[in-house]
Write an enzyme that holds these catalytic residues in place. Structure first.
Site, PDB file in Angstrom:
ATOM      1  N   ARG A  64      15.718   2.700  -4.207  1.00 27.13           N
ATOM      2  CA  ARG A  64      14.311   2.472  -3.856  1.00 27.13           C
ATOM      3  C   ARG A  64      14.077   2.825  -2.402  1.00 27.13           C
ATOM      4  NH1 ARG A  64      15.225  -1.130  -0.498  1.00 27.13           N
ATOM      5  NH2 ARG A  64      13.056  -1.222   0.121  1.00 27.13           N
ATOM      6  N   GLY A  65      12.808   2.738  -1.994  1.00 30.59           N
ATOM      7  CA  GLY A  65      12.447   3.015  -0.601  1.00 30.59           C
ATOM      8  C   GLY A  65      12.085   4.474  -0.434  1.00 30.59           C
ATOM      9  N   ALA A  66      10.910   4.744   0.114  1.00 34.12           N
ATOM     10  CA  ALA A  66      10.360   6.096   0.103  1.00 34.12           C
ATOM     11  C   ALA A  66      11.328   7.197   0.537  1.00 34.12           C
ATOM     12  CB  ALA A  66       9.083   6.128   0.956  1.00 34.12           C
ATOM     13  N   ARG A  98       7.983   7.102 -10.115  1.00 34.96           N
ATOM     14  CA  ARG A  98       7.176   6.064  -9.450  1.00 34.96           C
ATOM     15  C   ARG A  98       6.082   6.804  -8.684  1.00 34.96           C
ATOM     16  NH1 ARG A  98      10.303   1.834  -5.848  1.00 34.96           N
ATOM     17  NH2 ARG A  98       8.390   0.594  -6.113  1.00 34.96           N
ATOM     18  N   GLN A 212      12.833  -8.071  -1.636  1.00 34.30           N
ATOM     19  CA  GLN A 212      13.559  -7.068  -0.863  1.00 34.30           C
ATOM     20  C   GLN A 212      13.935  -7.602   0.531  1.00 34.30           C
ATOM     21  OE1 GLN A 212      10.885  -6.430  -2.773  1.00 34.30           O
ATOM     22  NE2 GLN A 212      10.752  -4.277  -3.424  1.00 34.30           N
ATOM     23  N   ASP A 253       5.028   3.923   2.263  1.00 33.58           N
ATOM     24  CA  ASP A 253       5.337   4.732   1.087  1.00 33.58           C
ATOM     25  C   ASP A 253       4.473   5.980   1.019  1.00 33.58           C
ATOM     26  OD1 ASP A 253       6.056   1.765   0.348  1.00 33.58           O
ATOM     27  OD2 ASP A 253       7.235   3.077  -0.958  1.00 33.58           O
ATOM     28  N   ASN A 263       1.960   0.492   1.549  1.00 26.71           N
ATOM     29  CA  ASN A 263       3.278  -0.091   1.756  1.00 26.71           C
ATOM     30  C   ASN A 263       3.402  -1.331   0.883  1.00 26.71           C
ATOM     31  OD1 ASN A 263       5.802   0.162   3.277  1.00 26.71           O
ATOM     32  ND2 ASN A 263       5.242  -1.822   4.111  1.00 26.71           N
ATOM     33  N   LYS A 264       4.570  -1.884   0.830  1.00 25.40           N
ATOM     34  CA  LYS A 264       4.811  -3.016  -0.071  1.00 25.40           C
ATOM     35  C   LYS A 264       3.694  -4.055  -0.003  1.00 25.40           C
ATOM     36  CE  LYS A 264       7.388  -3.195  -2.311  1.00 25.40           C
ATOM     37  NZ  LYS A 264       7.207  -2.680  -3.680  1.00 25.40           N
TER      38      LYS A 264
HETATM   39  C1  LIG Z   1      10.410   2.910   4.421  1.00 25.32           C
HETATM   40  S1  LIG Z   1      10.581   3.058   2.716  1.00 25.32           S
HETATM   41  C2  LIG Z   1      10.655   1.411   2.314  1.00 25.32           C
HETATM   42  C3  LIG Z   1       9.398   0.997   1.638  1.00 25.32           C
HETATM   43  O1  LIG Z   1       9.615   1.055   0.228  1.00 25.32           O
HETATM   44  C4  LIG Z   1       9.475  -0.240  -0.257  1.00 25.32           C
HETATM   45  O2  LIG Z   1       8.979  -0.279  -1.558  1.00 25.32           O
HETATM   46  P1  LIG Z   1      10.033  -0.420  -2.778  1.00 25.32           P
HETATM   47  O3  LIG Z   1      10.995  -1.486  -2.380  1.00 25.32           O
HETATM   48  O4  LIG Z   1       9.142  -0.777  -3.934  1.00 25.32           O
HETATM   49  O5  LIG Z   1      10.665   0.945  -2.928  1.00 25.32           O
HETATM   50  C5  LIG Z   1       8.506  -0.874   0.706  1.00 25.32           C
HETATM   51  O6  LIG Z   1       7.207  -0.407   0.506  1.00 25.32           O
HETATM   52  C6  LIG Z   1       9.067  -0.399   1.997  1.00 25.32           C
HETATM   53  O7  LIG Z   1       8.236  -0.468   3.100  1.00 25.32           O
END
Ligand SMILES: CSC[C@H]1O[C@H](OP(=O)(O)O)[C@H](O)[C@@H]1O
Length: 381
Positions: A64-66, A98, A212, A253, A263-264
């Site tokens: 995960r994570g952009a 996603r 997270q 994101d 973002n989250k």
């Molecule tokens: C800097 S990328 C991390 C970004 O991604 C996370 O979302 P997810 O855990 O659903 O992939 C979150 O938005 C973070 O800020």
């Protein structure tokens, strides 16, 4: 197909946790992922041998994570090509796994373009697979370099905005090595501040529902040795009100052409709190997260996930023992200090700087955003 095999606890790695790696065992190329749904309880690796397995890993947030999604997407195209699967079909499935993080589609597009170009030039499928892998490796390296440059620019901005050091930074979700080819985005700035003795404390939002923050950011912070404190998302307001937050650092994101930041969930309320309490709200993201083709925040597709993620605690459970323990099941690393007020006063409004590998943009004006969009077009095929 994805096989899971656990690694022994003694191979604890430094902060730079390898969230993803390409491997070429005798039975054929694989993409190895550190399964982030199992952290912090276990370090389990997922071995993906095809795109469907990687799509599932992306959808389940095992990866995960952009920025890391972009890297994984690119390797996924290379994996399909190397194993003789239908590359275009695999690329489409990966890009659609996603919707919100723009980097996923960017990474897939980059490897797909390299594959297409080589196949068109030589007609050689093996060479085309090699070109896709080279593109994925290049993206992986570039992201690691971008991460260290964002850390430097972000720390310089913190020092400029907050003279005197001793920064108390609040962060949301997870933006460290687990989302990057390097040490991350926003967390990498906190890490740089820690290493230079200018981080007094990292406040870590647990980040419901998938935790997270509690599971991943606390895990990375514990490894780094920095002073950190976990808090429930709804406790952030009382920290601001108590004057305990000097800056907010978050990832992104997707950043639309008008500067809207996806973002989250839970990031927007922090922006409102930061504005109300005159605290800098800093977004840290690579240029490739800026999306010129998305005009504004309303045009960003926000992923809607299954309700059971809210109604159930599915985090891996770490049994705890000891007098200080409450007899419950930990979802954060052992020894994690927590902040747990029973009540707070909820305040009102908006946001401050965007830090990329090319520098800090502040204030975020239309001209500055236009420049960011131009740069994003230049670095993103
Ligand atoms: C800097 S990328 C991390 C970004 O991604 C996370 O979302 P997810 O855990 O659903 O992939 C979150 O938005 C973070 O800020």
């Amino acid at each position: 197909m994805a096989d899971q095999y656990a690694r022994s606890g003694d191979d604890i790695r430094p902060t730079g946790i390898p969230a993803i790696r390409w491997d070429e065992p005798p039975e054929g190329p694989v993409l190895v992922l550190l399964d982030q749904t199992r952290l912090p309880a276990e370090e389990v690796e997922l071995v993906c041998t095809d795109a469907p397995a990687l799509v599932e890993a992306i959808r389940s947030l095992a990866v995960r994570g952009a920025p890391l999604l972009g890297i994984a997407g690119a390797y996924g195209v290379a994996l399909a090509a190397a194993r003789g699967f239908e590359v275009e079909e695999a690329a489409d499935a990966l890009a659609g796994a996603r919707p919100t993080a723009v980097n996923l589609a960017v990474g897939v597009r980059r490897a797909r373009a390299a594959h297409r170009a080589e196949l068109g030039r030589t007609g050689d499928r093996k060479a085309a697979a090699g070109a896709a892998l080279a593109a994925a490796r290049a993206l992986h390296r570039e992201d690691a370099e971008a991460s260290s440059r964002m850390a430097a620019h972000g720390l310089a901005l913190l020092d400029e905005l907050l003279p005197g050091g001793g920064h108390r930074v609040l962060t949301h979700c997870n933006t460290g090595s687990l989302v990057s080819g390097g040490e991350g985005t926003a967390f990498a700035v906190a890490l740089a501040a820690h290493r230079s003795g200018r981080l007094r404390r990292l406040w870590v939002d647990e980040t419901r529902p998938l935790l997270q923050g509690a599971r991943l950011t606390a895990y990375e912070a514990a490894r780094s040795g920095m002073a950190y404190t976990l808090l429930t998302d709804n406790a952030a307001g009382s920290l601001f009100a108590a004057g305990e937050v000097d800056a907010v650092l978050v990832g992104a994101d997707r950043i639309a052409a008008d500067g809207s930041v996806a973002n989250k969930v839970g990031t927007y309320p922090l922006a409102v709190l930061a504005r109300y309490h005159h605290v800098p709200f800093i977004v840290v993201a690579p240029v490739t997260t800026v999306d010129p083709d998305t005009p504004d925040g309303a045009s960003i597709e926000v992923e809607q996930r299954a309700g059971h993620e809210v109604t159930e605690i599915t985090a891996p459970q770490v049994p705890v023992a000891g007098a200080e323990a409450g007899g419950g099941i930990a979802v954060a690393p052992l020894g994690t200090q927590a902040y747990n007020p029973a009540f707070d006063v909820t305040p009102p409004e908006l946001v401050t700087a965007i830090v990329t590998e090319e520098g800090a943009v502040s204030p975020v004006t239309p001209d500055a955003l236009a420049e960011l969009c131009d740069r994003s077009r230049q670095v993103t095929i």
